[in-house]
Scaffold this motif. Structure first.
Motif, PDB file in Angstrom:
ATOM      1  N   ARG A 155      33.110  35.550  38.446  1.00 50.94           N
ATOM      2  CA  ARG A 155      32.666  34.916  37.193  1.00 50.94           C
ATOM      3  C   ARG A 155      33.664  35.208  36.066  1.00 50.94           C
ATOM      4  N   ALA A 156      34.170  36.435  36.004  1.00 54.34           N
ATOM      5  CA  ALA A 156      35.110  36.794  34.929  1.00 54.34           C
ATOM      6  C   ALA A 156      36.386  35.964  35.008  1.00 54.34           C
ATOM      7  N   LEU A 157      36.734  35.526  36.224  1.00 52.39           N
ATOM      8  CA  LEU A 157      38.030  34.866  36.429  1.00 52.39           C
ATOM      9  C   LEU A 157      37.945  33.346  36.478  1.00 52.39           C
ATOM     10  N   ILE A 158      36.741  32.804  36.421  1.00 45.55           N
ATOM     11  CA  ILE A 158      36.565  31.377  36.698  1.00 45.55           C
ATOM     12  C   ILE A 158      37.410  30.487  35.777  1.00 45.55           C
ATOM     13  N   LEU A 159      37.554  30.863  34.509  1.00 46.18           N
ATOM     14  CA  LEU A 159      38.320  30.013  33.584  1.00 46.18           C
ATOM     15  C   LEU A 159      39.769  30.487  33.440  1.00 46.18           C
ATOM     16  N   GLN A 160      40.238  31.260  34.420  1.00 50.15           N
ATOM     17  CA  GLN A 160      41.612  31.780  34.428  1.00 50.15           C
ATOM     18  C   GLN A 160      41.995  32.427  33.098  1.00 50.15           C
ATOM     19  N   PRO A 161      41.214  33.416  32.657  1.00 50.33           N
ATOM     20  CA  PRO A 161      41.513  34.047  31.373  1.00 50.33           C
ATOM     21  C   PRO A 161      42.845  34.779  31.397  1.00 50.33           C
ATOM     22  N   LEU A 162      43.499  34.828  30.257  1.00 48.49           N
ATOM     23  CA  LEU A 162      44.742  35.582  30.134  1.00 48.49           C
ATOM     24  C   LEU A 162      44.450  37.082  30.167  1.00 48.49           C
ATOM     25  N   LEU A 163      43.328  37.480  29.556  1.00 45.70           N
ATOM     26  CA  LEU A 163      42.994  38.899  29.417  1.00 45.70           C
ATOM     27  C   LEU A 163      41.697  39.205  30.173  1.00 45.70           C
ATOM     28  N   VAL A 164      41.771  40.173  31.088  1.00 44.67           N
ATOM     29  CA  VAL A 164      40.575  40.583  31.830  1.00 44.67           C
ATOM     30  C   VAL A 164      40.259  42.034  31.468  1.00 44.67           C
ATOM     31  N   LEU A 165      39.035  42.271  31.014  1.00 43.04           N
ATOM     32  CA  LEU A 165      38.615  43.596  30.569  1.00 43.04           C
ATOM     33  C   LEU A 165      37.478  44.078  31.457  1.00 43.04           C
ATOM     34  N   ALA A 166      37.656  45.239  32.063  1.00 42.20           N
ATOM     35  CA  ALA A 166      36.625  45.771  32.950  1.00 42.20           C
ATOM     36  C   ALA A 166      36.219  47.155  32.451  1.00 42.20           C
ATOM     37  N   ASP A 167      34.941  47.310  32.094  1.00 41.29           N
ATOM     38  CA  ASP A 167      34.441  48.576  31.551  1.00 41.29           C
ATOM     39  C   ASP A 167      33.622  49.293  32.617  1.00 41.29           C
ATOM     40  N   GLU A 168      34.189  50.309  33.222  1.00 39.98           N
ATOM     41  CA  GLU A 168      33.549  51.065  34.304  1.00 39.98           C
ATOM     42  C   GLU A 168      32.990  50.127  35.371  1.00 39.98           C
ATOM     43  N   PRO A 169      33.819  49.229  35.914  1.00 41.03           N
ATOM     44  CA  PRO A 169      33.297  48.210  36.838  1.00 41.03           C
ATOM     45  C   PRO A 169      32.750  48.780  38.138  1.00 41.03           C
ATOM     46  N   THR A 170      33.118  50.034  38.450  1.00 37.99           N
ATOM     47  CA  THR A 170      32.634  50.621  39.699  1.00 37.99           C
ATOM     48  C   THR A 170      31.661  51.764  39.419  1.00 37.99           C
ATOM     49  N   GLY A 171      31.251  51.900  38.167  1.00 38.06           N
ATOM     50  CA  GLY A 171      30.435  53.043  37.746  1.00 38.06           C
ATOM     51  C   GLY A 171      29.103  53.168  38.474  1.00 38.06           C
ATOM     52  N   ASN A 172      28.561  52.032  38.947  1.00 37.93           N
ATOM     53  CA  ASN A 172      27.258  52.074  39.621  1.00 37.93           C
ATOM     54  C   ASN A 172      27.376  51.976  41.135  1.00 37.93           C
ATOM     55  N   LEU A 173      28.596  52.091  41.657  1.00 34.24           N
ATOM     56  CA  LEU A 173      28.788  51.845  43.092  1.00 34.24           C
ATOM     57  C   LEU A 173      29.106  53.130  43.844  1.00 34.24           C
ATOM     58  N   ASP A 174      28.766  53.155  45.133  1.00 36.38           N
ATOM     59  CA  ASP A 174      29.165  54.287  45.964  1.00 36.38           C
ATOM     60  C   ASP A 174      30.669  54.202  46.231  1.00 36.38           C
ATOM     61  N   ALA A 175      31.226  55.256  46.819  1.00 32.62           N
ATOM     62  CA  ALA A 175      32.686  55.361  46.932  1.00 32.62           C
ATOM     63  C   ALA A 175      33.300  54.184  47.694  1.00 32.62           C
ATOM     64  N   ASP A 176      32.670  53.763  48.795  1.00 32.27           N
ATOM     65  CA  ASP A 176      33.250  52.678  49.594  1.00 32.27           C
ATOM     66  C   ASP A 176      33.252  51.363  48.815  1.00 32.27           C
ATOM     67  N   ASN A 177      32.123  51.049  48.185  1.00 27.81           N
ATOM     68  CA  ASN A 177      32.052  49.808  47.411  1.00 27.81           C
ATOM     69  C   ASN A 177      32.950  49.859  46.183  1.00 27.81           C
ATOM     70  N   ALA A 178      33.056  51.040  45.582  1.00 28.86           N
ATOM     71  CA  ALA A 178      33.952  51.199  44.429  1.00 28.86           C
ATOM     72  C   ALA A 178      35.388  50.892  44.851  1.00 28.86           C
ATOM     73  N   ALA A 179      35.781  51.391  46.025  1.00 30.84           N
ATOM     74  CA  ALA A 179      37.144  51.152  46.504  1.00 30.84           C
ATOM     75  C   ALA A 179      37.365  49.659  46.746  1.00 30.84           C
ATOM     76  N   THR A 180      36.381  48.990  47.339  1.00 28.24           N
ATOM     77  CA  THR A 180      36.513  47.555  47.609  1.00 28.24           C
ATOM     78  C   THR A 180      36.651  46.769  46.303  1.00 28.24           C
ATOM     79  N   VAL A 181      35.794  47.070  45.338  1.00 24.94           N
ATOM     80  CA  VAL A 181      35.830  46.334  44.071  1.00 24.94           C
ATOM     81  C   VAL A 181      37.139  46.612  43.328  1.00 24.94           C
ATOM     82  N   ALA A 182      37.589  47.868  43.345  1.00 27.50           N
ATOM     83  CA  ALA A 182      38.850  48.203  42.672  1.00 27.50           C
ATOM     84  C   ALA A 182      40.024  47.487  43.339  1.00 27.50           C
ATOM     85  N   ASP A 183      40.025  47.452  44.674  1.00 27.29           N
ATOM     86  CA  ASP A 183      41.097  46.737  45.390  1.00 27.29           C
ATOM     87  C   ASP A 183      41.084  45.256  45.035  1.00 27.29           C
ATOM     88  N   LEU A 184      39.877  44.673  44.967  1.00 22.61           N
ATOM     89  CA  LEU A 184      39.783  43.244  44.643  1.00 22.61           C
ATOM     90  C   LEU A 184      40.255  42.963  43.215  1.00 22.61           C
TER      91      LEU A 184
END
Ligand code: ADP
Ligand code: MG
Length: 231
Positions: A155-184
């Motif tokens: 959703r954040a990328l749908i309009l191809q924004p120039l600036l992407v801001l992520a505030d603790e995007p993995t803060g609610n995730l376990d280690a494996d999911n955090a790694a996947t989201v960070a890699d993505l």
């Protein structure tokens, strides 16, 4: 095509006088640049991201994105500017519970002037890239936490924004999911060539990005940890 932050400062008024949260932040980032910001709780990371995202205004200094000072725009112009140029990923996914995955990714396009067919094609492509091509009809309640956050990335990328801001995007995730989201986050940043700023508590997340800074006493300090310091 740059983000220029010059002498940015933010005070919050309190009964005992102004609380200086951001003292002096200066920063220039170009498309393809990615920065991870760390720092103790309460150090002003969210305040900084909100100002860069034009959701809050600075007390001092200047921010320009593509040469535009967003704080000089009218309310209506600012809303359009933000929608067009800035993508947000928050700690909580903020997905609409009544909408399915595809519809959630399309929400920012409701006020854009791009052709609906193009928007849908791009939404499907992004959802494929985050591994959710088989989940288009699911509602947020029918997804795992990691999957919800991957929808939020698309959703954040749908309009191809120039600036992407992520505030603790993995803060609610376990280690494996955090790694996947960070890699993505990193892969999509490379594919889209945007400017990415990620706030995180986690060195595991921060070390995936080419540059790390720490927010301390209202200023950003570049930090580069030696490998021996990686937990
Ligand atoms: P972080 O995201 O690094 O944890 P924040 O940016 O949320 O920190 O907050 C930084 C500081 O500013 C905190 O001390 C917080 O209490 C204060 N603060 C945040 N928002 C407000 C506000 N609206 N009014 C007054 N103080 C605030
Ligand atoms: Mg915060």
């Amino acid at each position: 095509m740059t983000l220029v932050v010059d002498g940015l400062g933010k005070d919050y008024p309190t009964r005992s006088g102004p609380l200086v949260v951001l003292r002096e932040i200066s920063l220039t980032l170009r498309p393809g640049d990615a920065l991870a910001i760390m720092g103790p709780s309460g150090s002003g990371k969210s305040t900084l991201l909100h100002i860069l995202g034009t959701l809050d205004s600075p007390t001092r200094g200047r921010v320009t994105l593509q040469g535009v000072d967003p704080f000089a725009l009218s309310h209506r112009e600012l809303a359009t500017f933000r929608n067009r140029h800035i993508g947000f990923v928050f700690q909580d996914h903020h997905l609409l519970p009544q909408c399915n995955v595809l519809e959630n990714v399309l929400v920012p396009t409701l006020v854009s002037d791009r052709a609906p067919a193009d928007n849908e094609r791009r939404a499907r492509l992004l959802l494929e890239r985050v591994g959710l091509a088989q989940r288009l009809e699911h509602r947020p309640a029918e997804l795992s936490g990691g999957e919800r956050q991957r929808v939020a990335l698309a959703r954040a990328l749908i309009l191809q924004p120039l600036l992407v801001l992520a505030d603790e995007p993995t803060g609610n995730l376990d280690a494996d999911n955090a790694a996947t989201v960070a890699d993505l986050l990193w892969e999509l940043h490379c594919q889209e060539n945007n400017i990415l700023i990620v706030v995180t508590h986690s060195w595991e997340v921060a070390r995936r990005f080419p540059r790390q800074a720490e927010l301390r006493q209202g200023t950003l300090h570049d930090v580069s940890y030696a490998p021996k310091n990686i937990p």
